[in-house]
Design an enzyme around this catalytic site. Structure first.
Site, PDB file in Angstrom:
ATOM      1  N   ASP A  90       4.920   2.586   0.776  1.00 51.55           N
ATOM      2  CA  ASP A  90       5.972   3.850   0.600  1.00 51.55           C
ATOM      3  C   ASP A  90       5.882   4.451   2.089  1.00 51.55           C
ATOM      4  O   ASP A  90       4.834   4.213   2.941  1.00 51.55           O
ATOM      5  CB  ASP A  90       5.920   4.747  -0.434  1.00 51.55           C
ATOM      6  CG  ASP A  90       4.506   5.477  -0.407  1.00 51.55           C
ATOM      7  OD1 ASP A  90       4.199   6.046   0.525  1.00 51.55           O
ATOM      8  OD2 ASP A  90       3.887   5.763  -1.327  1.00 51.55           O
ATOM      9  N   HIS A 105      -0.685  -2.472   4.830  1.00 56.87           N
ATOM     10  CA  HIS A 105      -0.183  -3.780   3.893  1.00 56.87           C
ATOM     11  C   HIS A 105       1.499  -3.785   3.947  1.00 56.87           C
ATOM     12  O   HIS A 105       2.233  -4.042   2.967  1.00 56.87           O
ATOM     13  CB  HIS A 105      -0.297  -3.161   2.558  1.00 56.87           C
ATOM     14  CG  HIS A 105      -1.975  -3.576   2.343  1.00 56.87           C
ATOM     15  ND1 HIS A 105      -2.699  -3.099   1.057  1.00 56.87           N
ATOM     16  CD2 HIS A 105      -2.902  -4.127   2.762  1.00 56.87           C
ATOM     17  CE1 HIS A 105      -3.867  -3.360   1.019  1.00 56.87           C
ATOM     18  NE2 HIS A 105      -4.223  -4.112   2.071  1.00 56.87           N
TER      19      HIS A 105
HETATM   20  C1  BJW Z   1      -5.536   9.398  -7.782  1.00 58.48           C
HETATM   21  C2  BJW Z   1      -4.665   9.872  -8.692  1.00 58.48           C
HETATM   22  C3  BJW Z   1      -4.328  11.133  -7.930  1.00 58.48           C
HETATM   23  C4  BJW Z   1      -4.732   8.174  -9.260  1.00 58.48           C
HETATM   24  N1  BJW Z   1      -5.205  11.454  -7.203  1.00 58.48           N
HETATM   25  N2  BJW Z   1      -6.556   9.719  -7.051  1.00 58.48           N
HETATM   26  C5  BJW Z   1     -12.988 -12.335  -3.327  1.00 58.48           C
HETATM   27  C6  BJW Z   1     -13.857 -11.243  -2.641  1.00 58.48           C
HETATM   28  C7  BJW Z   1     -13.646 -10.266  -1.547  1.00 58.48           C
HETATM   29  C8  BJW Z   1     -12.086 -10.699  -1.169  1.00 58.48           C
HETATM   30  C9  BJW Z   1     -11.508 -11.422  -1.697  1.00 58.48           C
HETATM   31  C10 BJW Z   1     -11.862 -12.343  -2.687  1.00 58.48           C
HETATM   32  N3  BJW Z   1     -10.816 -13.051  -3.194  1.00 58.48           N
HETATM   33  C11 BJW Z   1      -9.599 -12.833  -2.475  1.00 58.48           C
HETATM   34  C12 BJW Z   1     -10.162 -12.002  -1.443  1.00 58.48           C
HETATM   35  C13 BJW Z   1      -9.291 -11.183  -0.510  1.00 58.48           C
HETATM   36  C14 BJW Z   1      -8.116 -10.405  -1.048  1.00 58.48           C
HETATM   37  C15 BJW Z   1      -8.661  -9.469  -2.366  1.00 58.48           C
HETATM   38  O1  BJW Z   1      -9.296  -8.388  -1.943  1.00 58.48           O
HETATM   39  N4  BJW Z   1      -8.616  -9.554  -3.453  1.00 58.48           N
HETATM   40  C16 BJW Z   1      -9.190  -8.900  -4.538  1.00 58.48           C
HETATM   41  C17 BJW Z   1      -8.208  -8.922  -5.920  1.00 58.48           C
HETATM   42  C18 BJW Z   1     -10.659  -9.406  -4.687  1.00 58.48           C
HETATM   43  N5  BJW Z   1      -7.580  -9.680  -0.113  1.00 58.48           N
HETATM   44  C19 BJW Z   1      -6.708 -10.119   0.630  1.00 58.48           C
HETATM   45  O2  BJW Z   1      -5.880 -11.148   0.301  1.00 58.48           O
HETATM   46  C20 BJW Z   1      -5.826  -9.382   1.839  1.00 58.48           C
HETATM   47  N6  BJW Z   1      -5.848 -10.275   2.960  1.00 58.48           N
HETATM   48  C21 BJW Z   1      -6.996 -10.747   3.432  1.00 58.48           C
HETATM   49  O3  BJW Z   1      -8.318 -10.410   2.961  1.00 58.48           O
HETATM   50  O4  BJW Z   1      -6.754 -11.498   4.654  1.00 58.48           O
HETATM   51  C22 BJW Z   1      -7.947 -12.490   5.025  1.00 58.48           C
HETATM   52  C23 BJW Z   1      -8.937 -11.408   6.038  1.00 58.48           C
HETATM   53  C24 BJW Z   1      -9.919 -12.127   6.341  1.00 58.48           C
HETATM   54  C25 BJW Z   1     -10.716 -11.308   7.142  1.00 58.48           C
HETATM   55  C26 BJW Z   1     -10.846 -10.089   7.530  1.00 58.48           C
HETATM   56  C27 BJW Z   1      -9.613  -9.470   7.311  1.00 58.48           C
HETATM   57  C28 BJW Z   1      -8.435 -10.233   6.346  1.00 58.48           C
HETATM   58  C29 BJW Z   1      -4.367  -8.762   1.694  1.00 58.48           C
HETATM   59  C30 BJW Z   1      -4.566  -7.879   0.695  1.00 58.48           C
HETATM   60  C31 BJW Z   1      -3.077  -7.601   0.338  1.00 58.48           C
HETATM   61  C32 BJW Z   1      -2.951  -6.471  -0.883  1.00 58.48           C
HETATM   62  N7  BJW Z   1      -1.380  -6.257  -1.056  1.00 58.48           N
HETATM   63  C33 BJW Z   1      -1.070  -5.329  -2.106  1.00 58.48           C
HETATM   64  C34 BJW Z   1       0.144  -5.575  -2.409  1.00 58.48           C
HETATM   65  C35 BJW Z   1       1.126  -4.831  -1.453  1.00 58.48           C
HETATM   66  C36 BJW Z   1       2.778  -5.195  -1.853  1.00 58.48           C
HETATM   67  C37 BJW Z   1       3.099  -4.137  -2.989  1.00 58.48           C
HETATM   68  O5  BJW Z   1       2.949  -3.007  -2.876  1.00 58.48           O
HETATM   69  O6  BJW Z   1       3.491  -4.864  -3.846  1.00 58.48           O
HETATM   70  O7  BJW Z   1      -1.376  -4.071  -1.634  1.00 58.48           O
HETATM   71  S1  BJW Z   1      -2.399  -5.373  -3.550  1.00 58.48           S
HETATM   72  C38 BJW Z   1      -2.269  -3.527  -3.995  1.00 58.48           C
HETATM   73  O8  BJW Z   1      -3.489  -3.287  -3.977  1.00 58.48           O
HETATM   74  C39 BJW Z   1      -1.422  -3.017  -2.913  1.00 58.48           C
HETATM   75  C40 BJW Z   1      -2.341  -1.788  -2.590  1.00 58.48           C
HETATM   76  O9  BJW Z   1      -2.258  -1.305  -1.402  1.00 58.48           O
HETATM   77  C41 BJW Z   1      -3.798  -2.390  -2.830  1.00 58.48           C
HETATM   78  C42 BJW Z   1      -4.847  -1.405  -2.996  1.00 58.48           C
HETATM   79  O10 BJW Z   1      -4.316  -0.698  -4.104  1.00 58.48           O
HETATM   80  P1  BJW Z   1      -5.071   0.716  -4.140  1.00 58.48           P
HETATM   81  O11 BJW Z   1      -4.241   1.811  -3.431  1.00 58.48           O
HETATM   82  O12 BJW Z   1      -6.377   0.913  -4.303  1.00 58.48           O
HETATM   83  O13 BJW Z   1      -4.289   1.358  -5.714  1.00 58.48           O
HETATM   84  P2  BJW Z   1      -4.899   1.174  -7.182  1.00 58.48           P
HETATM   85  O14 BJW Z   1      -3.831   1.137  -8.141  1.00 58.48           O
HETATM   86  O15 BJW Z   1      -5.959  -0.283  -7.183  1.00 58.48           O
HETATM   87  O16 BJW Z   1      -5.940   2.439  -7.195  1.00 58.48           O
HETATM   88  C43 BJW Z   1      -5.236   3.718  -7.197  1.00 58.48           C
HETATM   89  C44 BJW Z   1      -6.581   4.825  -7.206  1.00 58.48           C
HETATM   90  O17 BJW Z   1      -6.049   6.025  -7.262  1.00 58.48           O
HETATM   91  C45 BJW Z   1      -7.509   4.653  -8.491  1.00 58.48           C
HETATM   92  O18 BJW Z   1      -8.825   4.858  -8.157  1.00 58.48           O
HETATM   93  C46 BJW Z   1      -7.070   5.724  -9.328  1.00 58.48           C
HETATM   94  O19 BJW Z   1      -8.322   6.610 -10.165  1.00 58.48           O
HETATM   95  C47 BJW Z   1      -6.560   6.790  -8.126  1.00 58.48           C
HETATM   96  N8  BJW Z   1      -5.556   7.928  -8.431  1.00 58.48           N
HETATM   97  N9  BJW Z   1      -4.007   8.949  -9.214  1.00 58.48           N
HETATM   98  C48 BJW Z   1      -6.255  10.940  -6.683  1.00 58.48           C
HETATM   99  N10 BJW Z   1      -3.248  11.961  -8.721  1.00 58.48           N
END
Ligand code: BJW
Length: 243
Positions: A90, A105
């Protein structure tokens, strides 16, 4: 003092933008593999375009909250010594006034041309498929980083992490890499780390300071503390830069 702030979906929750990881593991009713991977897009591009079109429209109707505004105030005092790295697609940080910002992202308000790589600002729907303004091909997709794709500006982020004195993680679950590793990286390079989240996240290493609660309350209070510290340092002449 140099500061890096990492934000996630939790900072926008009080503006009415849903977070990702809800109890049933679904993403606004969709399987993550269907709407947030290149493979899902290849399988059903129309579904994915409609999904992001709906989210783009939804974000246009919400406004920044007290947490976004507090970070913009912090930039007003720290200027380029503050870098906000957001995982959010956003545009609430920039609408609140933050400009030293990385959208690691991607952004809902941009399209990415799979043909020529252009990233035009895009506020309209991408379904049905419009032509790319740069090359004319009908290969535009949302400019968001899906699983398996490389996030944006990683070098800039890592340089800032290596140089920062304070690292703050706000409203992110710490479930997605590489962002999930940033607190540990910043700590290894000597930064003080703080988490402001609804509940403690699954951090790789403990934060120096972990505060639980709503971002709309925690962030303004934390920002006021930093501004008071800065004012004190300026009035006593104490050093504000990391050695
Ligand atoms: C509050 C609140 C309030 C609520 N006040 N707090 C195995 C091990 C390690 C890594 C990997 C693995 N297998 C695959 C991977 C890599 C993979 C990955 O991490 N996978 C995991 C599932 C393990 N990552 C990738 O593929 C990334 N690329 C990559 O790694 O490239 C290679 C590389 C190599 C070497 C170096 C660097 C890179 C790409 C990741 C792309 C993520 N994309 C998304 C979608 C974007 C488009 C869309 O919006 O649809 O991004 S996924 C989604 O998750 C989105 C978010 O940005 C991201 C993170 O989520 P976020 O923001 O943390 O949200 P939530 O909902 O999880 O948490 C919210 C929090 O707020 C909670 O804690 C609540 O408690 C809190 N909260 N209300 C304060 N009022």
């Amino acid at each position: 003092m140099r500061i890096v702030v990492l934000t996630g979906a939790g900072i926008s929750a009080e503006s009415g933008v849903p977070t990702f990881r809800d109890a049933d593991g679904l993403w606004e009713g969709h399987d993550v593999d269907d709407v947030a991977t290149p493979e899902g897009f290849a399988r059903d591009p129309d579904l994915v375009q409609r999904f992001y079109d709906a989210r783009r429209r939804a974000v246009a109707s919400v406004v920044p909250n007290a947490a976004h505004r507090a970070l913009a105030r912090l930039e007003g005092a720290f200027g380029e010594d503050l870098l906000v790295v957001t995982q959010n697609v956003d545009d609430l940080h920039e609408r609140a006034g933050t400009s030293n910002l990385v959208h690691m992202h991607g952004e809902l308000r941009r399209a990415l041309c799979a043909g020529c790589g252009a990233r035009p600002v895009w506020d309209a729907d991408l379904e049905p498929r419009p032509p790319c303004p740069a090359c004319g091909e009908r290969m535009l997709r949302p400019d968001v980083v899906w699983f398996g794709e490389m996030p944006y500006e990683l070098d800039r982020i890592e340089q800032a992490l290596a140089a920062c004195d304070v690292f703050a993680s706000i409203g992110t679950s710490g479930a997605v890499y590489p962002a999930a590793g940033y607190a540990a990286l910043a700590a290894a390079w000597g930064a003080w780390t703080v988490e402001l989240n609804l509940e403690p996240s699954d951090a790789l290493v403990p934060f120096d300071d972990a505060r639980s609660g709503r971002a709309g309350e925690l962030v303004p209070a934390w920002v006021e503390e930093l501004l008071a510290t800065r004012n004190e340092e300026e009035s006593t002449g104490a050093p504000t830069e990391r050695d």
